[in-house]
Design an enzyme around this catalytic site. Structure first.
Site, mmCIF file in Angstrom:
data_model
loop_
_atom_site.group_PDB
_atom_site.id
_atom_site.type_symbol
_atom_site.label_atom_id
_atom_site.label_comp_id
_atom_site.label_asym_id
_atom_site.label_seq_id
_atom_site.Cartn_x
_atom_site.Cartn_y
_atom_site.Cartn_z
ATOM 1 N N GLU A 1 -6.830 8.375 6.838
ATOM 2 C CA GLU A 1 -6.994 9.033 8.133
ATOM 3 C C GLU A 1 -7.409 10.495 8.010
ATOM 4 O O GLU A 1 -6.673 11.400 8.441
ATOM 5 C CB GLU A 1 -5.707 8.912 8.960
ATOM 6 N N TYR B 1 -3.815 1.396 16.176
ATOM 7 C CA TYR B 1 -2.570 1.316 16.945
ATOM 8 C C TYR B 1 -2.809 1.168 18.437
ATOM 9 O O TYR B 1 -2.127 0.409 19.114
ATOM 10 C CB TYR B 1 -1.735 2.582 16.703
ATOM 11 N N GLU C 1 -3.306 -0.383 8.255
ATOM 12 C CA GLU C 1 -2.088 -0.050 9.018
ATOM 13 C C GLU C 1 -2.208 -0.615 10.419
ATOM 14 O O GLU C 1 -3.270 -0.530 11.048
ATOM 15 C CB GLU C 1 -1.898 1.460 9.194
ATOM 16 N N ARG D 1 0.862 -1.192 0.000
ATOM 17 C CA ARG D 1 0.000 0.000 0.000
ATOM 18 C C ARG D 1 0.894 1.236 0.000
ATOM 19 O O ARG D 1 1.700 1.406 0.913
ATOM 20 C CB ARG D 1 -0.881 -0.037 1.248
ATOM 21 N N ASN E 1 -7.096 1.735 10.173
ATOM 22 C CA ASN E 1 -5.756 1.809 10.763
ATOM 23 C C ASN E 1 -5.926 1.786 12.274
ATOM 24 O O ASN E 1 -6.732 2.542 12.816
ATOM 25 C CB ASN E 1 -5.053 3.118 10.374
ATOM 26 N N HIS F 1 -2.523 10.972 1.284
ATOM 27 C CA HIS F 1 -1.941 10.685 2.593
ATOM 28 C C HIS F 1 -1.245 11.973 3.050
ATOM 29 O O HIS F 1 -0.048 12.017 3.242
ATOM 30 C CB HIS F 1 -1.001 9.495 2.510
HETATM 31 O O1 IFM Z 1 3.108 7.207 10.207
HETATM 32 C C1 IFM Z 1 1.745 7.257 10.425
HETATM 33 C C2 IFM Z 1 0.991 7.130 9.122
HETATM 34 O O2 IFM Z 1 1.357 8.085 8.201
HETATM 35 C C3 IFM Z 1 -0.490 7.259 9.357
HETATM 36 N N1 IFM Z 1 -0.912 6.359 10.398
HETATM 37 C C4 IFM Z 1 -0.192 6.331 11.620
HETATM 38 C C5 IFM Z 1 1.296 6.154 11.347
HETATM 39 C C6 IFM Z 1 2.077 6.123 12.660
HETATM 40 O O3 IFM Z 1 1.895 7.309 13.358
#
Ligand code: IFM
Length: 477
Positions: free
Chosen positions: A168, A303, A383, A79, A301, A123
């Site tokens: 995002e 985290y 992500e 990606r 995405n 992005h």
């Molecule tokens: O690096 C970023 C990415 O560009 C977008 N999502 C989160 C990642 C980590 O912060």
């Protein structure tokens, strides 16, 4: 003895992800114009370590070697994002063929190595000329984005099966215009909400534009998606005001995108809650219908979870969109971008180098929630990954057991969600290689491959080899 593996369904897609400004460099080459991130990163004080994306990983000049690296672990999918200012340098009007050629070559190089491309159109690198006219606070930017989407779709759609409109939009709107921590660095709640709406509108318009240029059938099947960084929002306590703050943040962070895109309406309660910030007059008749275009895939995405409490009256009185380390320390929380009604609470537990709590079970819970509330749309994790204080060992290799464990636990969390009936079709690790981590500059490393920023030499970390085993086995131990 070999450990038992959690096997994924046949056809599950494994990939890695990157983004243009974070890896390409070559910011003045072949007709590329300035983006808001060039301006922002060159503004003193904006980037933690004072670095820029001028060179980044120099991927622009190293495509062959980088794709060869992918082939070393049999990577099935990659990606990447297209830089709008390479393709339509001033945002609207003339197309720069050299910019399109770069991405066309990248796609061909990937396909020659049997790596399936997934293209993100935006992005975060908005052409600076469009920002000079208001950027995402200007409704016109949505129209320019749709034109740009059609240009890229027409050029690459014969070989790229899936296009993602935005990565995002939460960050573009709330960090770009709400807290000012990302480009263009504005701190104005009402501007952030206007940006949200124009990003949503741009998504809808671009989806329609893509449908008109992409092949409907064949090996490249013209799928359209959007990637959202959805938050799994938890209240700091069971107190009703904290629970209410969590619902508010859920609406502000998640539903403000999900509801118009997948249901054709904005959450009514959120509109009421924020009437002191905006009158929402930027939402015009017909907009929500234009936004709610049928989608093929939802990219998520993920985290870390988000923990919030209600802000106090005193905090509201002194509210400032920008937070600083002092504020974080003094308040025991930070203003949540885009609202004065909730405060983000510091996280307790194992953290990554970003200070993000490691809580893989919340990914399962988030996926179940999306599946329950927005049924029928296939999901891809576009992500997931972690930054750690990676340093090569004496042998020159980064032995990143912490990253492997983070990834393993999150992949297992996805497997658990699939077992509970959630339709997850793929997983992309962030990131293929260390890169320019926005306001953190080069100081945070998310890569499966280490990049020496002096020599630009790439060295696979242990996690890269480990990911190759996951791909080969279609599962994790
Ligand atoms: O690096 C970023 C990415 O560009 C977008 N999502 C989160 C990642 C980590 O912060």
């Amino acid at each position: 003895m070999t450990q038992p593996r959690l096997r994924f369904p046949d056809g599950f897609t494994w990939g890695t992800a990157t983004a243009s400004y974070q890896i390409e460099g070559a910011v003045t080459e072949d007709g590329r114009a300035r983006s808001i991130w060039d301006t922002f990163s060159h503004t003193p004080g904006r980037i933690l370590d004072g670095t820029t994306g001028d060179v980044a990983c120099d991927h622009y000049h190293r495509v062959d070697a980088d794709v060869a690296l992918m082939a070393e672990i049999g990577l099935p999918a990659y990606r990447f994002s297209v830089a709008w200012p390479r393709v339509v340098p001033t945002g609207g009007g003339a197309v720069n063929q050299a910019g399109l050629d770069f991405y066309s070559r990248l796609v061909d190089t990937l396909l020659a190595r049997e790596v399936t491309p997934l293209v993100t159109l935006y992005h975060w690198d908005l052409p600076q000329s469009l920002q000079d006219a208001g950027g995402w606070t200007n409704r016109d930017t949505a129209e320019r984005f749709a034109e740009y989407a059609a240009v890229v779709g027409a050029a690459l759609g014969d070989r790229v099966p899936t296009f993602t409109t935005f990565n995002e939009p939460w960050c573009s709107a709330y960090l770009g215009y709400g807290s000012g921590h990302h480009a263009p660095g504005e701190a104005d709640g009402s501007a952030a909400l206007a940006a949200v709406h124009h990003l949503n509108l741009a998504h809808g318009r671009a989806t329609s534009a893509l449908r008109s240029v992409l092949p409907a059938t064949g090996p490249s099947s013209g799928q359209v998606s959007i990637t959202l960084n959805l938050a799994y929002v938890q209240p700091a306590s069971e107190q009703p005001e904290d629970v209410r703050a969590a619902e508010h943040v859920d609406a502000l962070a998640n539903r403000i995108f999900l509801d118009p895109i997948l249901r054709g309406e904005y959450p009514a309660q959120l509109q009421d809650d924020l009437r002191h910030v905006t009158d929402w007059s930027f939402v015009r008749d017909g907009d929500t219908a234009a936004i709610a275009q049928p989608l093929d895939v939802l990219g998520i995405n993920y985290y870390t979870p988000t923990i919030v409490r209600a802000s106090t009256t005193a905090e509201r009185a002194t509210w400032t969109a920008r937070w600083s380390d002092e504020v974080i320390g003094a308040l025991g929380g930070v203003p949540y971008p885009g609202t004065d009604l909730a405060v983000q609470v510091p996280k307790d537990g194992p953290l990554t180098a970003m200070g993000w709590l490691i809580a893989p079970e919340t990914l399962t819970a988030l996926l179940e929630r999306v599946h329950r509330d927005y049924p029928g749309i296939p999901i891809v994790i576009t992500e997931n990954g972690a930054a750690f204080g990676d340093e090569p060992g004496a042998d020159g290799v980064v032995h990143d057991a912490d990253r492997i464990e983070y990834l393993r636990a999150h992949v297992a969390a996805v497997h658990e969600a699939i077992g509970r009936g959630v339709d997850v079709r793929g997983y992309y690790a962030w990131s293929l290689m260390d890169n320019f981590e926005w306001a953190f500059g080069l100081s945070r490393r998310f890569g499966l491959v280490h990049v020496d920023y002096d020599s630009l030499v790439r060295t696979p970390k242990d996690s890269f080899r480990w990911y190759g085993e996951v791909i080969a086995a279609n599962g994790v131990a």
